[in-house]
Design a protein around this motif. Structure first.
Motif, PDB file in Angstrom:
ATOM      1  N   ARG A   7      21.000  22.237  34.545  1.00 46.59           N
ATOM      2  CA  ARG A   7      20.900  23.572  33.951  1.00 46.59           C
ATOM      3  C   ARG A   7      22.169  23.932  33.193  1.00 46.59           C
ATOM      4  O   ARG A   7      22.111  24.580  32.141  1.00 46.59           O
ATOM      5  N   ARG A  71      15.848  34.930  31.477  1.00 49.20           N
ATOM      6  CA  ARG A  71      15.148  33.696  31.131  1.00 49.20           C
ATOM      7  C   ARG A  71      14.191  33.940  29.966  1.00 49.20           C
ATOM      8  O   ARG A  71      14.172  33.182  28.982  1.00 49.20           O
ATOM      9  N   THR A  72      13.404  34.990  30.067  1.00 44.85           N
ATOM     10  CA  THR A  72      12.465  35.324  28.999  1.00 44.85           C
ATOM     11  C   THR A  72      13.200  35.704  27.724  1.00 44.85           C
ATOM     12  O   THR A  72      12.792  35.328  26.614  1.00 44.85           O
ATOM     13  N   ALA A  75      14.559  32.530  25.935  1.00 39.53           N
ATOM     14  CA  ALA A  75      13.495  31.795  25.249  1.00 39.53           C
ATOM     15  C   ALA A  75      13.027  32.538  24.002  1.00 39.53           C
ATOM     16  O   ALA A  75      12.814  31.927  22.940  1.00 39.53           O
ATOM     17  N   CYS A 174      11.152  26.232  24.731  1.00 40.61           N
ATOM     18  CA  CYS A 174      10.136  25.743  25.670  1.00 40.61           C
ATOM     19  C   CYS A 174      10.777  25.213  26.949  1.00 40.61           C
ATOM     20  O   CYS A 174      10.291  25.456  28.062  1.00 40.61           O
ATOM     21  N   LEU A 175      11.890  24.495  26.794  1.00 41.14           N
ATOM     22  CA  LEU A 175      12.584  23.932  27.946  1.00 41.14           C
ATOM     23  C   LEU A 175      13.152  25.037  28.834  1.00 41.14           C
ATOM     24  O   LEU A 175      13.117  24.937  30.071  1.00 41.14           O
ATOM     25  N   LEU A 177      11.986  28.123  29.231  1.00 39.57           N
ATOM     26  CA  LEU A 177      10.888  28.757  29.973  1.00 39.57           C
ATOM     27  C   LEU A 177      10.394  27.867  31.109  1.00 39.57           C
ATOM     28  O   LEU A 177      10.034  28.359  32.184  1.00 39.57           O
ATOM     29  N   ALA A 178      10.395  26.567  30.886  1.00 35.73           N
ATOM     30  CA  ALA A 178       9.823  25.644  31.867  1.00 35.73           C
ATOM     31  C   ALA A 178      10.755  25.346  33.031  1.00 35.73           C
ATOM     32  O   ALA A 178      10.282  25.070  34.145  1.00 35.73           O
ATOM     33  N   THR A 179      12.071  25.383  32.801  1.00 34.79           N
ATOM     34  CA  THR A 179      12.997  24.869  33.816  1.00 34.79           C
ATOM     35  C   THR A 179      13.935  25.908  34.422  1.00 34.79           C
ATOM     36  O   THR A 179      14.463  25.674  35.511  1.00 34.79           O
TER      37      THR A 179
END
Length: 394
Positions: A7, A71-72, A75, A174-175, A177-179
């Protein structure tokens, strides 16, 4: 909770790619000018557009980091930065290009949100190390991005540079949001509270003096990096964008060489480091001014200049965050407003001066900005010493 290495690496990549979009035009200014028919004297506005967008983002978007899930937010801002880069890549008129670059700069303040999120996810004993690693991504993006932009422009043209940047930004969105984990905060400040905190800083002497130093510091920095492509692309060198971009290696070496500035500041030498680095900054222009005649002095000058800029930048942020440990987001965001204004001034002014006085004129301009920063430092140091002297009661 802690922050894993994966991260931390992702955060550094986000910072590097987002900030690279603000500076990617610098090694390809001549190419853009030829393609879109932009007069040489106006080329600086291409870089300034991203800087001014970044300035606006610091004022109106950074406060959102204290209000919504980061996080949102990260992204979303990465996706919008990608949209700005894609618009720039497809521009057929200068006005469309400036809008795209301005939008990319506006949402590139995702860097500030990412740094704040890094601090939130770190344990106290690893926070400094994590912040150092993530902010190194900013240096890599500013200087290394020039190298990549120059190489991509040589292979695919300047439009290919921005299309590649847009693709990277979408992938990172995308990464993220996913991780990334959800934001751990359970309470959020209001927009008004954050803006009030930010506004109050502008009345404090330390903040104002360090902000003014940053303004002139990055005006000198912008004078170099937004104008250097012009003498290098002209006679007698006629360097390609890729060759011009390689000068970013020298800048990167200088900036990373200043990594110890944080430790010097920890030992109480932030003010002394600032003064010495600003003197080096002014002196570096003697070598950089040789660009029309010899390139090796320019390489040395670039290393010294970027070392000086990074040393002062780290010292400034160390002093401000140490003084305001409970509102670091506001103080760094406010400080970065000076950074953006100075960078935009340097970018716009250097090409205008170059068109009338050549690289010698631009070099004098950069040295004057450095001298102004040194004067602000000397005045603030004298004021601080006066305030510390015991008052006599007669």
């Amino acid at each position: 909770m802690g922050l894993t290495r994966a991260r931390r690496t992702l955060f550094a990549m986000i910072c590097a790619v987002a900030i690279a979009g603000v500076y990617a035009a610098q090694p390809v200014l001549a190419q853009i000018g030829t393609d879109l028919g932009v007069p040489q004297a106006h080329l600086g506005w291409i870089v300034a557009a991203g800087q001014l967008g970044y300035l606006a983002g610091l004022a109106v978007l950074v406060p959102l980091g204290d209000m919504v899930d980061r996080r949102t937010l990260i992204a979303g801002h990465l996706a919008l930065t990608a949209a700005g880069a894609a618009l720039a890549a497809t521009a057929t008129q200068i006005s469309t290009l400036l809008i795209g670059l301005g939008a990319a700069g506006l949402f590139a303040v995702v860097v500030q949100t990412t740094v704040a999120y890094t601090a939130a996810l770190s344990t106290p004993d690893e926070r400094g190390r994590n912040l150092g690693a993530v902010t190194s991504g900013v240096v890599l993006g500013i200087l290394g991005g020039r190298i990549a932009a120059g190489a991509l422009a040589t292979a695919w043209g300047w439009r290919g540079t921005y299309l590649a940047l847009a693709a990277l930004l979408v992938a990172l969105a995308c990464l993220a949001l996913a991780t990334l984990p959800p934001d751990p905060r359970t309470s959020h400040a209001t927009y008004r509270q954050v803006l009030t905190s930010l506004t109050a800083l502008f009345t404090e002497p330390l903040f104002l003096s360090r902000g003014l130093i940053a303004f002139f510091l990055f005006a000198s920095f912008g004078t170099l990096w937004s104008g250097l492509a012009l003498p290098l692309a002209a006679a007698p060198w006629h360097l390609s964008p890729a060759q011009i971009g390689l000068f970013g290696i020298a800048g990167l070496a200088g900036a990373l060489g200043a990594a110890r500035a944080g430790r010097w500041a920890d030992s109480g030498r932030a003010s002394a480091v600032t003064g010495a680095a600003l003197a080096l900054l002014a002196a570096s222009w003697l070598a950089i001014g040789q660009a029309p005649r010899s390139l090796w002095p320019v390489v040395i000058g670039v290393i010294v200049l970027d070392f000086a800029v990074q040393a002062v930048h780290v010292s400034n942020q160390h002093l401000l965050t140490t003084t305001h440990p409970h509102r670091t987001s506001s103080v760094v965001g406010g400080y970065m407003i000076f950074y953006s204004l100075g960078s935009a001034l340097g970018a716009a002014a250097t090409t205008t001066v170059f068109a009338t006085a050549g690289w010698t004129g631009s070099s004098v301009l950069g040295a004057v900005f450095a001298g102004c920063a040194l004067l602000v430092w000397a005045a603030s140091r004298r004021t601080a010493n006066t305030a510390e002297q015991p008052q006599l009661i007669g």
